[in-house]
Each structure stands twice: as C-alpha cells, then as structure tokens.
Design a protein around this motif. Sequence first.
Motif, PDB file in Angstrom:
ATOM      1  N   ASP A 102      -2.630   5.237  -3.825  1.00 22.12           N
ATOM      2  CA  ASP A 102      -3.302   6.458  -3.400  1.00 22.12           C
ATOM      3  C   ASP A 102      -4.782   6.186  -3.111  1.00 22.12           C
ATOM      4  N   VAL A 103      -5.054   5.204  -2.269  1.00 22.31           N
ATOM      5  CA  VAL A 103      -6.428   4.851  -1.905  1.00 22.31           C
ATOM      6  C   VAL A 103      -6.497   4.790  -0.389  1.00 22.31           C
ATOM      7  N   GLN A 104      -7.580   5.339   0.175  1.00 16.11           N
ATOM      8  CA  GLN A 104      -7.771   5.251   1.628  1.00 16.11           C
ATOM      9  C   GLN A 104      -8.463   3.936   1.972  1.00 16.11           C
ATOM     10  N   PHE A 105      -7.688   2.892   2.160  1.00 17.43           N
ATOM     11  CA  PHE A 105      -8.277   1.626   2.580  1.00 17.43           C
ATOM     12  C   PHE A 105      -8.597   1.710   4.072  1.00 17.43           C
ATOM     13  N   PRO A 106      -9.616   0.949   4.539  1.00 21.72           N
ATOM     14  CA  PRO A 106      -9.848   0.885   5.987  1.00 21.72           C
ATOM     15  C   PRO A 106      -8.574   0.405   6.681  1.00 21.72           C
ATOM     16  N   LYS A 107      -8.152   1.140   7.706  1.00 18.78           N
ATOM     17  CA  LYS A 107      -6.868   0.841   8.355  1.00 18.78           C
ATOM     18  C   LYS A 107      -6.787  -0.583   8.900  1.00 18.78           C
TER      19      LYS A 107
ATOM     20  N   LYS B 164     -16.183   2.186  -3.438  1.00 21.87           N
ATOM     21  CA  LYS B 164     -14.967   2.961  -3.694  1.00 21.87           C
ATOM     22  C   LYS B 164     -14.419   2.590  -5.063  1.00 21.87           C
TER      23      LYS B 164
ATOM     24  N   ASN C 232       1.928  -2.509   6.045  1.00 26.58           N
ATOM     25  CA  ASN C 232       1.884  -1.836   4.738  1.00 26.58           C
ATOM     26  C   ASN C 232       1.426  -2.722   3.580  1.00 26.58           C
TER      27      ASN C 232
ATOM     28  N   THR D  68       0.813  -1.226   0.000  1.00 23.32           N
ATOM     29  CA  THR D  68       0.000   0.000   0.000  1.00 23.32           C
ATOM     30  C   THR D  68       0.847   1.278   0.000  1.00 23.32           C
TER      31      THR D  68
END
Lengths: 132, 132
Positions: free
Chosen positions: A33-38, A76, A44, A29
């Motif tokens: 450039d994607v906001q994945f659920p943490k 998404k 990483n 990751t």
Amino acid sequence: MTSSTPYLIRALYEWMTDNSLTPHLLVDTGDVDVQFPKALIKDNKIVLNISPTAIANLIVGNVFIEFSARFSGVEKFISIPVSSVLAIYSRENGSGMTFEKDEILQELFTVTRKMFFAFNKERTSRSFHIVL
Amino acid sequence: MTSSTPYLIRALYEWMTDNSLTPHLLVDTGDVDVQFPKALIKDNKIVLNISPTAIANLIVGNVFIEFSARFSGVEKFISIPVSSVLAIYSRENGSGMTFEKDEILQELFTVTRKMFFAFNKERTSRSFHIVL
C-alpha cells in the motif's frame, strides 16, 4: 508456525552490511500500500536498495518491513508486508536468497530435495526441508 | 567475503525457538576437537540438540559455536567450527537448512538455479545465488 522469511532477511541483511555489500529487496507491489514512482515498477515488481546509506530507520519486523526513503527528493514512509518480499540479494554479486512461493519453484525445490535424499541416503536418514 | 552460514544458523535457531521447535545441529566431527561419546558418532557425524533446555551458554559466533552440554552427567565445554556444521533442523518437523558443501549438492543447486532462471526469465533478469 510463523514464517522463517523475516528471520532470514534479517540474517542476510546483517551478513551483507558486515561484508560491505549493498542489500536490495525484490518486492511484489501487488499487496503493498505505497505509491511508488511508476517508473520504478516493472511487471508489478520493484527493487529497493535498503542499505544504511540509502534509507533510514529500517525495522525488519516479523510481519512488516518499514523504513524511510527518498524518491525524487521527497521522503516517504515505506511499509512492506514481509510476505511481499520475493528476494534479498546484494547488488555487487547477486548473492542472497529468494522467497518466491509459486508452484514451479516449490516443485523445483521438491525435486532437488528428492535428489538430495537419493545421494545422501547412506549418510543420514534425517529428512530436511529447504526453507521457503 | 565471510561465510553467511553463522548468520543463517542464528536466524533459524531464533525462528525455531520462537516457534517452540527443538533446534538440532548435524555436525561433521572430523574437524571438531571435542571428545564426544563414541556411541553418539555415526559415520563421522553427530547430532546435537542445542535447544535452551538441553544446553547452556550458547554463543553462535562467526567462526565457532560454543556451549556447555552434559554427556552421561558430565558437563563439557563444546566448541565447534561453524564450517563443520552440515545442517540445522528442527526435531519436530525437519524444517531448517543444510550447509553441506560437497560437489554433488553444489551441482544440484546449480541445476535448480538454472531451471529457476529458465522459468523466471521474463519476470526478472537479476541473477540469484542460493547461499551455501
């Protein structure tokens, strides 16, 4: 020369879906450039189920892999550089291929190749490179 | 489960032709029902140039690879079981993939896989199989 990785991802994706296997991508990751659920990211890396039943509109291009996926009910648009894909493998039996480019793995493949040459010297004098 | 070999051959063929490389097949002639010129066979193996400029009507099916080729000016219909293909590689730089299934090579890949696990244990607990 372009990378053979996207060609191999397309091939193995097709092979898995033809065999009713569930293709998963292991993705670094760091460059995505994607906001994945943490909660889904570990060290990483994220594992993404890219089977036709899990996502929509998959395009495996030569530079980016793009699709739509739902996380916690929210759709998404996902775009991942092919260079961030570390592996494609099936959930059911782990078969697939790794694309890690770190030095240790490169070294392992070099050793394997040399051993391959040693054993096969008399059978063929051609040189082969394992595609990484 | 079907073999992933034809999928990988199609992928690498496409990658090579997209990169202006000349794809060659290394074929075990033992199970091939084609009368190739004897001079081209060495140790029960033959190297076939399958680039679009060398042959015509190529179909890489999941069981057979078929095309038309000229040997000494005579056109022949060639049909090769996918299982007889030992490798696809480019003439220019040898890049490609081997599909040899002999025990020594299997053993080498098993060793590599184990070393891969050892080095990557902390990074991912997934198991990967190299597709042979």
